[in-house]
Design an enzyme around this catalytic site. Structure first.
Site, PDB file in Angstrom:
ATOM      1  N   HIS A  35      -1.242   0.429  -9.677  1.00 55.47           N
ATOM      2  CA  HIS A  35      -1.952  -0.442  -8.714  1.00 55.47           C
ATOM      3  C   HIS A  35      -2.549  -1.633  -9.473  1.00 55.47           C
ATOM      4  O   HIS A  35      -3.757  -1.873  -9.424  1.00 55.47           O
ATOM      5  CB  HIS A  35      -3.048   0.326  -7.968  1.00 55.47           C
ATOM      6  CG  HIS A  35      -3.482  -0.383  -6.697  1.00 55.47           C
ATOM      7  ND1 HIS A  35      -3.744   0.260  -5.522  1.00 55.47           N
ATOM      8  CD2 HIS A  35      -3.697  -1.706  -6.441  1.00 55.47           C
ATOM      9  CE1 HIS A  35      -4.106  -0.614  -4.588  1.00 55.47           C
ATOM     10  NE2 HIS A  35      -4.082  -1.816  -5.124  1.00 55.47           N
ATOM     11  N   ARG A  61       0.840  -1.197   0.000  1.00 56.84           N
ATOM     12  CA  ARG A  61       0.000   0.000   0.000  1.00 56.84           C
ATOM     13  C   ARG A  61       0.877   1.248   0.000  1.00 56.84           C
ATOM     14  O   ARG A  61       1.944   1.282   0.627  1.00 56.84           O
ATOM     15  CB  ARG A  61      -0.891   0.047   1.247  1.00 56.84           C
ATOM     16  CG  ARG A  61      -2.151  -0.806   1.148  1.00 56.84           C
ATOM     17  CD  ARG A  61      -3.158  -0.224   0.149  1.00 56.84           C
ATOM     18  NE  ARG A  61      -4.406  -0.953   0.109  1.00 56.84           N
ATOM     19  CZ  ARG A  61      -4.681  -1.967  -0.711  1.00 56.84           C
ATOM     20  NH1 ARG A  61      -3.781  -2.402  -1.576  1.00 56.84           N
ATOM     21  NH2 ARG A  61      -5.859  -2.545  -0.702  1.00 56.84           N
TER      22      ARG A  61
HETATM   23  P1  NDP Z   1      -2.038 -10.707   5.144  1.00 61.75           P
HETATM   24  O1  NDP Z   1      -2.911 -10.091   6.169  1.00 61.75           O
HETATM   25  O2  NDP Z   1      -2.204 -12.160   4.834  1.00 61.75           O
HETATM   26  O3  NDP Z   1      -0.512 -10.479   5.528  1.00 61.75           O
HETATM   27  C1  NDP Z   1      -0.024  -9.304   6.074  1.00 61.75           C
HETATM   28  C2  NDP Z   1       1.406  -9.543   6.533  1.00 61.75           C
HETATM   29  O4  NDP Z   1       1.943  -8.308   7.014  1.00 61.75           O
HETATM   30  C3  NDP Z   1       1.498 -10.546   7.699  1.00 61.75           C
HETATM   31  O5  NDP Z   1       2.623 -11.372   7.554  1.00 61.75           O
HETATM   32  C4  NDP Z   1       1.657  -9.630   8.910  1.00 61.75           C
HETATM   33  O6  NDP Z   1       2.361 -10.220   9.992  1.00 61.75           O
HETATM   34  C5  NDP Z   1       2.493  -8.525   8.312  1.00 61.75           C
HETATM   35  N1  NDP Z   1       2.379  -7.313   9.110  1.00 61.75           N
HETATM   36  C6  NDP Z   1       1.291  -6.550   9.338  1.00 61.75           C
HETATM   37  N2  NDP Z   1       1.592  -5.516  10.157  1.00 61.75           N
HETATM   38  C7  NDP Z   1       2.904  -5.658  10.448  1.00 61.75           C
HETATM   39  C8  NDP Z   1       3.803  -4.919  11.246  1.00 61.75           C
HETATM   40  N3  NDP Z   1       3.429  -3.830  11.935  1.00 61.75           N
HETATM   41  N4  NDP Z   1       5.083  -5.346  11.332  1.00 61.75           N
HETATM   42  C9  NDP Z   1       5.479  -6.464  10.668  1.00 61.75           C
HETATM   43  N5  NDP Z   1       4.681  -7.213   9.892  1.00 61.75           N
HETATM   44  C10 NDP Z   1       3.405  -6.805   9.790  1.00 61.75           C
HETATM   45  O7  NDP Z   1      -2.223  -9.858   3.830  1.00 61.75           O
HETATM   46  P2  NDP Z   1      -1.987 -10.299   2.321  1.00 61.75           P
HETATM   47  O8  NDP Z   1      -0.679 -10.970   2.223  1.00 61.75           O
HETATM   48  O9  NDP Z   1      -3.177 -11.004   1.803  1.00 61.75           O
HETATM   49  O10 NDP Z   1      -1.953  -8.865   1.606  1.00 61.75           O
HETATM   50  C11 NDP Z   1      -0.990  -7.896   1.967  1.00 61.75           C
HETATM   51  C12 NDP Z   1      -1.364  -6.547   1.400  1.00 61.75           C
HETATM   52  O11 NDP Z   1      -1.162  -6.524  -0.009  1.00 61.75           O
HETATM   53  C13 NDP Z   1      -2.841  -6.155   1.536  1.00 61.75           C
HETATM   54  O12 NDP Z   1      -3.112  -5.672   2.819  1.00 61.75           O
HETATM   55  C14 NDP Z   1      -2.977  -5.078   0.488  1.00 61.75           C
HETATM   56  O13 NDP Z   1      -2.689  -3.831   1.060  1.00 61.75           O
HETATM   57  C15 NDP Z   1      -1.893  -5.428  -0.534  1.00 61.75           C
HETATM   58  N6  NDP Z   1      -2.446  -5.812  -1.829  1.00 61.75           N
HETATM   59  C16 NDP Z   1      -2.031  -5.129  -2.944  1.00 61.75           C
HETATM   60  C17 NDP Z   1      -2.504  -5.458  -4.189  1.00 61.75           C
HETATM   61  C18 NDP Z   1      -2.010  -4.782  -5.408  1.00 61.75           C
HETATM   62  O14 NDP Z   1      -2.542  -5.027  -6.503  1.00 61.75           O
HETATM   63  N7  NDP Z   1      -1.021  -3.920  -5.312  1.00 61.75           N
HETATM   64  C19 NDP Z   1      -3.461  -6.574  -4.368  1.00 61.75           C
HETATM   65  C20 NDP Z   1      -3.809  -7.225  -3.142  1.00 61.75           C
HETATM   66  C21 NDP Z   1      -3.316  -6.847  -1.928  1.00 61.75           C
HETATM   67  P3  NDP Z   1       1.782 -11.518  10.761  1.00 61.75           P
HETATM   68  O15 NDP Z   1       1.947 -12.649   9.777  1.00 61.75           O
HETATM   69  O16 NDP Z   1       2.655 -11.675  11.926  1.00 61.75           O
HETATM   70  O17 NDP Z   1       0.345 -11.220  11.079  1.00 61.75           O
HETATM   71  C1  OXD Z   2      -6.583  -5.408  -2.888  1.00 59.35           C
HETATM   72  C2  OXD Z   2      -6.031  -4.593  -3.982  1.00 59.35           C
HETATM   73  O1  OXD Z   2      -6.435  -5.035  -1.729  1.00 59.35           O
HETATM   74  O2  OXD Z   2      -6.342  -4.868  -5.162  1.00 59.35           O
HETATM   75  O3  OXD Z   2      -7.180  -6.468  -3.198  1.00 59.35           O
HETATM   76  O4  OXD Z   2      -5.260  -3.670  -3.718  1.00 59.35           O
END
Ligand code: NDP
Ligand code: OXD
Length: 315
Positions: A278, A230
């Site tokens: 994006h 993000r």
């Molecule tokens: P998840 O919720 O499965 O994973 C998030 C990860 O981030 C986890 O490993 C979590 O740790 C870690 N995390 C969160 N906060 C912290 C922190 N403060 N310090 C360290 N680690 C942290 O999400 P997804 O993998 O499904 O998706 C990740 C992000 O990708 C989404 O939130 C979205 O913003 C983005 N996205 C972007 C897209 C694009 O097209 N550009 C498409 C889809 C998603 P822990 O495992 O310990 O909980």
């Molecule tokens: C999502 C994205 O969060 O597309 O799925 O960014």
């Protein structure tokens, strides 16, 4: 009868209504803004719903985000706290993100932009290319997307490390966690891939301080940044300054604090930056609708649902 409200002001709502109605024939599916009697609505499937709207649905039992990231929805301070919020986890979306990550890691590792420039100049310069094993790729965020990308990078032969909030064990990936693991994680990372959600804890995390802690021992003598998580996780002025003073070698950015990225942004024409709109992991409406329908069917029959957002953690 249950009623599902589809609230997607920035998408073609009727397309989503039609797909969800087909998948859920026993449910009355209505598209915003034609929601009828708000008291009848029990489920809401949303992408960027107008702030305050969900709080006006008195009998709402379940909210489903039509994206993986829920930061937009959670920024609405009136979001009903007692109603569970689910987010998308979908194999198609995960595979698309890993394709993006592998593609851009390889573009940097194999210096594809240098080759593109040479072609424009009709310049035959077959410089010695680096290979996967020469790079240590660090994935920030080892959730659904980060774990898949990290495993696939490892399969390609990159040295892979990852960082998350809680400790992880992933085959082929050296895992670090929390504040205490951050320095060691960054210090051994030549290419940083950010797949973190935007939360109060990750806001502006990719800043000069963090970037200056990355490894400078990689093939380029300075690190590369790839952010497909993000935009709010990045400090954009710091990234530009770090590119300009050599703290960073190059960057690929798919997400920005302001989207669409304004035409005046310095990122567009920066020689060291690759901008994508994006588009790292587009959602396939058919796959997402099948997922949403399956979760609503489970909820409707009193069975446990999956991927419930931890509203306090913010993801
Ligand atoms: P998840 O919720 O499965 O994973 C998030 C990860 O981030 C986890 O490993 C979590 O740790 C870690 N995390 C969160 N906060 C912290 C922190 N403060 N310090 C360290 N680690 C942290 O999400 P997804 O993998 O499904 O998706 C990740 C992000 O990708 C989404 O939130 C979205 O913003 C983005 N996205 C972007 C897209 C694009 O097209 N550009 C498409 C889809 C998603 P822990 O495992 O310990 O909980
Ligand atoms: C999502 C994205 O969060 O597309 O799925 O960014």
């Amino acid at each position: 009868m249950s009623v599902l409200a589809v609230i997607t002001p920035t998408w073609d709502t009727q397309e989503w209504v039609a797909k969800l109605q087909k998948a859920l024939p026993d449910i009355d599916v209505r598209g915003w803004p034609e929601l009828g009697n708000l008291a009848e609505i029990t489920y809401a499937a949303c992408w960027k719903p107008p702030a305050g709207l969900l709080a006006t649905l008195p009998n709402l039992k379940l909210m489903v985000s039509l994206g993986a990231g829920v930061d937009d929805m959670l920024r609405d301070s009136t979001l009903p706290k007692h109603v569970p919020l689910l987010r998308v986890v979908d194999a198609d979306l995960t595979a698309r993100m890993s394709e993006y990550v592998l593609l851009h890691v390889l573009i940097h590792a194999r210096e594809q932009r240098r080759l593109d420039t040479n072609q424009l100049l009709s310049k035959w310069d077959s410089f010695a290319a680096h290979t996967a094993k020469d790079f240590s790729v660090g994935v920030m965020g080892l959730g659904i997307l980060g774990q898949d990308s990290a495993s696939k990078l490892s399969m390609m032969g990159f040295k892979v490390r990852g960082w998350s909030r809680s400790a992880k064990h992933i085959t082929g990936v050296e895992c670090f966690s929390g504040e205490s693991g951050m320095n060691a994680f960054l210090g051994g990372t030549d290419i940083l891939v950010c797949l973190l959600p935007a939360t109060k804890d990750t806001e502006g995390m990719i800043n000069r301080d963090l970037l200056s802690r990355l490894s400078r021992r990689g093939p380029f003598g300075a690190p590369v940044l790839i952010n497909a998580g993000r935009g709010r996780v990045q400090n954009e002025a710091d990234i530009l300054a770090c590119l300009d003073d050599g703290t960073l070698y190059a960057a690929t950015l798919d997400v920005f604090r302001q989207e669409p990225l304004p035409a005046t942004s310095a990122f567009w024409l920066h020689p060291k930056v690759t901008v994508t709109p994006h588009a790292a992991a587009d959602s396939d409406p058919a796959a997402i609708c099948a997922y949403v329908a399956s979760q609503i069917r489970l909820f409707n029959t009193g069975q446990p649902v999956s991927n419930v957002v931890d509203v306090t953690a913010g993801y």
